[in-house]
Design a protein around this motif. Structure first.
Motif, mmCIF file in Angstrom:
data_model
loop_
_atom_site.group_PDB
_atom_site.id
_atom_site.type_symbol
_atom_site.label_atom_id
_atom_site.label_comp_id
_atom_site.label_asym_id
_atom_site.label_seq_id
_atom_site.Cartn_x
_atom_site.Cartn_y
_atom_site.Cartn_z
ATOM 1 N N GLU A 189 9.567 -3.435 -8.953
ATOM 2 C CA GLU A 189 10.203 -3.524 -7.626
ATOM 3 C C GLU A 189 9.223 -4.087 -6.598
ATOM 4 O OE1 GLU A 189 11.689 0.353 -6.645
ATOM 5 O OE2 GLU A 189 13.216 0.298 -8.219
ATOM 6 N N LEU A 190 7.973 -3.616 -6.649
ATOM 7 C CA LEU A 190 6.954 -4.129 -5.735
ATOM 8 C C LEU A 190 6.685 -5.603 -6.006
ATOM 9 C CD1 LEU A 190 4.896 -3.665 -3.478
ATOM 10 C CD2 LEU A 190 3.302 -2.792 -5.209
ATOM 11 N N ALA A 191 6.604 -5.986 -7.274
ATOM 12 C CA ALA A 191 6.384 -7.386 -7.636
ATOM 13 C C ALA A 191 7.529 -8.258 -7.137
ATOM 14 C CB ALA A 191 6.219 -7.523 -9.152
ATOM 15 N N ASP A 192 8.762 -7.789 -7.291
ATOM 16 C CA ASP A 192 9.925 -8.545 -6.812
ATOM 17 C C ASP A 192 9.871 -8.727 -5.298
ATOM 18 O OD1 ASP A 192 10.810 -8.623 -9.447
ATOM 19 O OD2 ASP A 192 12.315 -7.037 -9.167
ATOM 20 N N ILE A 226 7.130 -8.671 -3.411
ATOM 21 C CA ILE A 226 6.021 -9.579 -3.097
ATOM 22 C C ILE A 226 6.426 -11.022 -3.389
ATOM 23 C CG2 ILE A 226 3.696 -10.286 -3.852
ATOM 24 C CD1 ILE A 226 3.020 -7.268 -4.019
ATOM 25 N N LYS A 227 7.155 -11.231 -4.468
ATOM 26 C CA LYS A 227 7.615 -12.587 -4.805
ATOM 27 C C LYS A 227 8.566 -13.116 -3.721
ATOM 28 C CE LYS A 227 9.033 -15.363 -8.658
ATOM 29 N NZ LYS A 227 8.453 -15.487 -9.954
ATOM 30 N N ALA A 228 9.423 -12.231 -3.219
ATOM 31 C CA ALA A 228 10.401 -12.641 -2.200
ATOM 32 C C ALA A 228 9.790 -12.761 -0.808
ATOM 33 C CB ALA A 228 11.561 -11.638 -2.167
ATOM 34 N N ASN A 229 8.877 -11.854 -0.453
ATOM 35 C CA ASN A 229 8.381 -11.770 0.925
ATOM 36 C C ASN A 229 6.897 -12.050 1.091
ATOM 37 O OD1 ASN A 229 10.968 -10.829 1.981
ATOM 38 N ND2 ASN A 229 10.527 -8.974 0.803
ATOM 39 N N GLY A 230 6.195 -12.239 0.002
ATOM 40 C CA GLY A 230 4.748 -12.424 0.065
ATOM 41 C C GLY A 230 4.032 -11.082 0.128
ATOM 42 N N LEU A 231 2.735 -11.122 -0.045
ATOM 43 C CA LEU A 231 1.911 -9.921 0.040
ATOM 44 C C LEU A 231 1.683 -9.616 1.516
ATOM 45 C CD1 LEU A 231 0.213 -7.738 -1.393
ATOM 46 C CD2 LEU A 231 -1.701 -9.348 -1.334
ATOM 47 N N LEU A 232 2.285 -8.532 2.000
ATOM 48 C CA LEU A 232 2.222 -8.206 3.432
ATOM 49 C C LEU A 232 0.898 -7.537 3.826
ATOM 50 C CD1 LEU A 232 5.867 -6.914 3.907
ATOM 51 C CD2 LEU A 232 4.966 -9.212 4.293
ATOM 52 N N ASN A 233 0.327 -6.767 2.916
ATOM 53 C CA ASN A 233 -0.939 -6.079 3.182
ATOM 54 C C ASN A 233 -1.964 -6.545 2.162
ATOM 55 O OD1 ASN A 233 0.013 -4.272 5.304
ATOM 56 N ND2 ASN A 233 1.222 -3.357 3.672
ATOM 57 N N ASP A 242 -1.813 -5.544 -9.071
ATOM 58 C CA ASP A 242 -1.038 -5.631 -10.318
ATOM 59 C C ASP A 242 0.315 -6.296 -10.074
ATOM 60 O OD1 ASP A 242 -3.098 -4.397 -11.699
ATOM 61 O OD2 ASP A 242 -2.105 -2.442 -11.807
ATOM 62 N N ALA A 243 0.948 -5.963 -8.960
ATOM 63 C CA ALA A 243 2.256 -6.543 -8.640
ATOM 64 C C ALA A 243 2.128 -8.041 -8.366
ATOM 65 C CB ALA A 243 2.877 -5.825 -7.450
ATOM 66 N N CYS A 244 1.048 -8.459 -7.713
ATOM 67 C CA CYS A 244 0.817 -9.892 -7.475
ATOM 68 C C CYS A 244 0.690 -10.623 -8.807
ATOM 69 C CB CYS A 244 -0.436 -10.115 -6.635
ATOM 70 S SG CYS A 244 -0.209 -9.799 -4.885
ATOM 71 N N ARG A 245 -0.056 -10.060 -9.730
ATOM 72 C CA ARG A 245 -0.210 -10.669 -11.058
ATOM 73 C C ARG A 245 1.149 -10.795 -11.732
ATOM 74 N NH1 ARG A 245 -5.208 -6.834 -12.495
ATOM 75 N NH2 ARG A 245 -6.871 -8.075 -11.606
ATOM 76 N N LEU A 246 1.931 -9.729 -11.675
ATOM 77 C CA LEU A 246 3.257 -9.705 -12.291
ATOM 78 C C LEU A 246 4.190 -10.732 -11.639
ATOM 79 C CD1 LEU A 246 4.795 -8.089 -14.470
ATOM 80 C CD2 LEU A 246 5.436 -6.473 -12.700
ATOM 81 N N ALA A 247 4.076 -10.891 -10.324
ATOM 82 C CA ALA A 247 4.946 -11.803 -9.581
ATOM 83 C C ALA A 247 4.449 -13.250 -9.605
ATOM 84 C CB ALA A 247 5.066 -11.336 -8.131
#
Length: 171
Positions: free
Chosen positions: A27-30, A32-39, A56-61
């Motif tokens: 869910e976090l990866a999704d 981040i993929k949609a909205n970018g890494l906010l923090n 980890d979510a960035c890697r996944l996304a």
């Protein structure tokens, strides 16, 4: 922003908190993929201080993470706890495990305080970077993690006899 480190290592304070489960991480990866890494991922002395799950979510996304250096105000341990303890939905048992994991870090800071003191009977610094007043590590850890010191002692006992159970509680 700081540049991406050559290799990723984690500060001990970063490892206090459990990793997200597979579903939550996805869910976090999704997001981040949609909205970018906010923090951005927060670094301290070349180690990830905060943002292990975001990394980890960035890697996944498939999103390149951004990094920033911790501002250095106060104690890195206190900052990580403040950033994560209240904002997460942790059970009392998980908080007790976190308090147990805090013990060696608090004991290290206590030794640092002793080194900074002016000697027996002389007034010296009573804390490092405002983190903790002098006191028993288990009680302090319980107070920081917002749990009961008896729970911390129970985790300590369980960790000696069945460390695999502590890992299950942490997760």
């Amino acid at each position: 922003m700081t540049t991406k480190p050559k290799s990723i290592t984690y500060h001990p304070a970063c490892l206090l908190f459990p990793k997200l489960g597979d579903e939550e991480l996805q869910e976090l990866a999704d997001d981040i993929k949609a909205n970018g890494l906010l923090n951005p991922i927060v670094m301290y002395q070349g180690q990830v201080l905060d943002g292990r799950n975001r990394l980890d979510a960035c890697r996944l996304a498939g999103v390149e993470p951004t990094f920033t250096e911790w501002d250095g105000q106060g104690s890195p341990l206190q900052w990580v706890i403040s950033e994560n303890l209240i904002r997460r939905h942790l059970s009392s048992s998980q908080r007790a495990v976190i308090a147990h994991d805090l013990l060696p870090l608090l004991e290290k800071e206590a030794k640092d305080r002793q080194r900074l003191s002016l000697g027996r009977g002389k007034k010296g610094r009573r804390s490092i970077d405002g983190l903790l007043e002098i006191g028993r590590s288990a009680k302090i850890a319980a107070r920081i993690a917002k749990t009961n010191s008896a729970y911390v002692q129970a985790v300590k006992s369980i960790n000696r006899s069945a460390p695999e159970l502590v890992e299950k509680v942490r997760a």
